[in-house]
Design an enzyme around this catalytic site. Structure first.
Site, PDB file in Angstrom:
ATOM      1  CB  SER A 142      -0.882   0.007   1.254  1.00 43.40           C
ATOM      2  OG  SER A 142      -1.463   1.279   1.462  1.00 43.40           O
ATOM      3  CB  THR A 143       0.288   4.780  -0.771  1.00 47.17           C
ATOM      4  OG1 THR A 143       0.070   4.667  -2.177  1.00 47.17           O
ATOM      5  CG2 THR A 143       0.979   6.104  -0.464  1.00 47.17           C
ATOM      6  CG  ASN A 144      -1.661   4.082   3.606  1.00 45.77           C
ATOM      7  OD1 ASN A 144      -1.437   5.030   2.859  1.00 45.77           O
ATOM      8  ND2 ASN A 144      -2.879   3.689   3.915  1.00 45.77           N
ATOM      9  CB  THR A 189      31.009  36.586  27.631  1.00 38.58           C
ATOM     10  OG1 THR A 189      31.453  37.643  28.486  1.00 38.58           O
ATOM     11  CG2 THR A 189      31.940  35.387  27.785  1.00 38.58           C
ATOM     12  CB  SER A 320      29.446  47.410  -2.706  1.00 33.74           C
ATOM     13  OG  SER A 320      28.677  48.571  -2.924  1.00 33.74           O
ATOM     14  CE  LYS A 326      30.452  47.053   2.390  1.00 32.48           C
ATOM     15  NZ  LYS A 326      29.798  45.743   2.505  1.00 32.48           N
TER      16      LYS A 326
END
Length: 468
Positions: A142-144, A189, A320, A326
């Site tokens: 089954s697909t299932n 931190t 850029s 850049k």
């Protein structure tokens, strides 16, 4: 255009005779125009489904419920699909209604028509004496059970690919960690100065992130080996030989080289898709780590004149359309975007899994689509980050050391010698005046210059110690 007539219980249709798929696949083409991404766009899924079908044919032949000649032709046709032929015939959209029935029938129709041609028959010449997509190719299935089992087989294979890519990334991060073990840098931190560490420590930690994800992925692979083949419609095994479930797993294990076993409860396995949520959670955890690594490198690379400039990323492309010269950290950025896609996919998988109702989850196509996309994008992200950012990454030892020497955070090393209150007062004056903490400590007469230099030597702050 030559056509052939095919029918289902809804009616009859003219099918382009060059196509190996049939009437049910054609209906799915008309009904599901969602993503533009087809079953065939995921060759590892096609391969897994064909492996399932081959194992089913072999099991049915061994159990005497399918003619051996028919089974042999189905197996030969499956081998061709497994090898990558007919990929353009798997046309149904990955996102579909019907719990994956359209995908299952797409495979059944293509496999049957390939086998028919190999028998010297015409496409669509279905029948009891030739081959039929439902009666023979889908026998005892089954697909299932075939659809979720194929998702698991495909997921297992792709997780192996992802692990292989992550092992290369882990090795490259550890290589940088070893190369840069003596480069002192400032720890931070909450984006504020903390205490010194080394660039090597930073990259060894990144490598450990990936090591942990590799362990978690190995754990995530295990539930992908428990299949419900033989469950058929809802787990009761209707229209299935009693010995089929063990027989099909035996053949599938031989075909794939992976040990697959029957689920212990087919009723539960046919409706419960939470295993995919577990896998997705591991993928999301990996995405968090990759994004963190990429963003930390992006911040350490910031500059080149007014940022941290502790590392230098390879120059990939102009950054850029208006600012000459850049260069942007595009590889780190695209890694982040890829990881955010995984976060979204995890939400989709969770909701689709939760929508299981009674004996079946009809939303499994959403799980398959999101899960496969997460694995593929993480594999690509890990490869791209390694090849185009980590391998060519350069350290800037001078900038790293200057950040440490000019930091107020190193005042922490004075705590054991002069106490927290005096150290805090020194930090405050250093921030207000721009003086170095060692000079302030000496001016106040808290310690000798020799004592200060020893305490504030960055190398003496890299491991546990207590100075009286």
């Amino acid at each position: 255009m030559a056509t052939r007539k095919e029918h289902d219980f809804i009616g009859e249709l003219e099918i382009d005779d060059s196509k190996y798929y049939g009437v049910q696949s054609f209906r799915a083409l008309e009904n599901f125009k969602m993503t533009g991404r087809t079953f065939g766009d995921y060759p590892f899924f096609v391969k897994a489904f064909a492996q399932i079908k081959k194992a089913a044919a072999m099991a049915n032949a061994e159990l005497g419920v399918l003619d051996k000649t028919k089974a042999d032709y189905l197996c030969k046709a499956a081998d061709r699909i497994i090898a990558g032929e007919f990929s353009d015939q798997f046309v149904v959209d990955m996102v579909q209604g019907g719990a994956g029935t359209s995908t299952n029938m797409n495979m059944n129709e293509v496999l049957t028509n390939v086998a028919l041609e190999m028998m010297g028959k015409k496409k669509g010449e279905y029948g009891p004496d030739t081959l039929h997509p439902n009666d023979h190719t889908n026998l005892a299935q089954s697909t299932n059970d075939t659809y979720p089992s194929s998702i698991k087989v495909a997921t297992y294979a792709k997780l192996c690919d992802l692990q292989a890519e992550l092992e290369k990334l882990e090795a490259e991060l550890n290589k940088k960690g070893q190369e840069w073990k003596d480069i002192i840098k400032m720890g931070r931190t909450e984006l504020e100065d903390a205490v010194p560490t080394t660039l090597g420590n930073t990259f060894k930690a990144f490598g450990h992130y990936i090591k942990n994800s590799l362990k978690q992925l190995e754990l995530a692979k295990e539930p992908m080996t428990h299949l419900n083949m033989g469950a058929t419609a809802i787990g009761t095994g209707i229209n299935c030989h009693p010995d089929y479930k063990d027989c099909v797993e035996k053949h599938l294990s031989a075909i794939t080289g992976i040990k697959f076993i029957p689920s212990t409860n087919f009723i539960a396995a046919t409706q419960d898709t939470a295993d995919f949520v577990f896998v997705s959670g591991v993928l999301k955890s990996l995405a968090v780590r990759l994004s963190k690594i990429a963003n930390d490198i992006r911040l350490m690379n910031s500059g080149p004149r007014t940022g941290l400039s502790e590392v230098e990323l390879p120059k990939m492309q102009p950054g850029s359309s208006i600012m000459p010269g850049k260069v942007n950290p595009v590889i780190c950025e695209v890694t982040g975007v890829a990881c955010y896609e995984v976060f979204g996919n995890d939400t989709t998988i969770t909701h689709c899994s939760e929508r299981a109702e009674f004996e079946l989850n009809a939303f499994e196509p959403g799980i398959a689509y999101a899960l496969f996309n997460s694995i593929v994008i993480l594999e690509n992200a890990a490869r791209t980050l390694r090849e185009r950012a980590i391998v060519g990454l350069k350290a800037n030892p001078e900038a790293c050391l200057n950040h440490v020497l000019n930091s107020v955070g190193i005042v922490t090393a004075l705590n054991p010698a002069i106490g927290y209150e005096k150290s805090a007062s020194i930090a405050k004056e250093a921030l207000e005046t721009g003086k170095r903490v060692g000079d302030i400590c000496f001016e106040r007469g808290y310690l000798s210059r020799e004592e200060i230099d020893k305490l504030l030597d960055p190398k003496n702050m890299l491991d546990p110690r207590m100075t009286k």
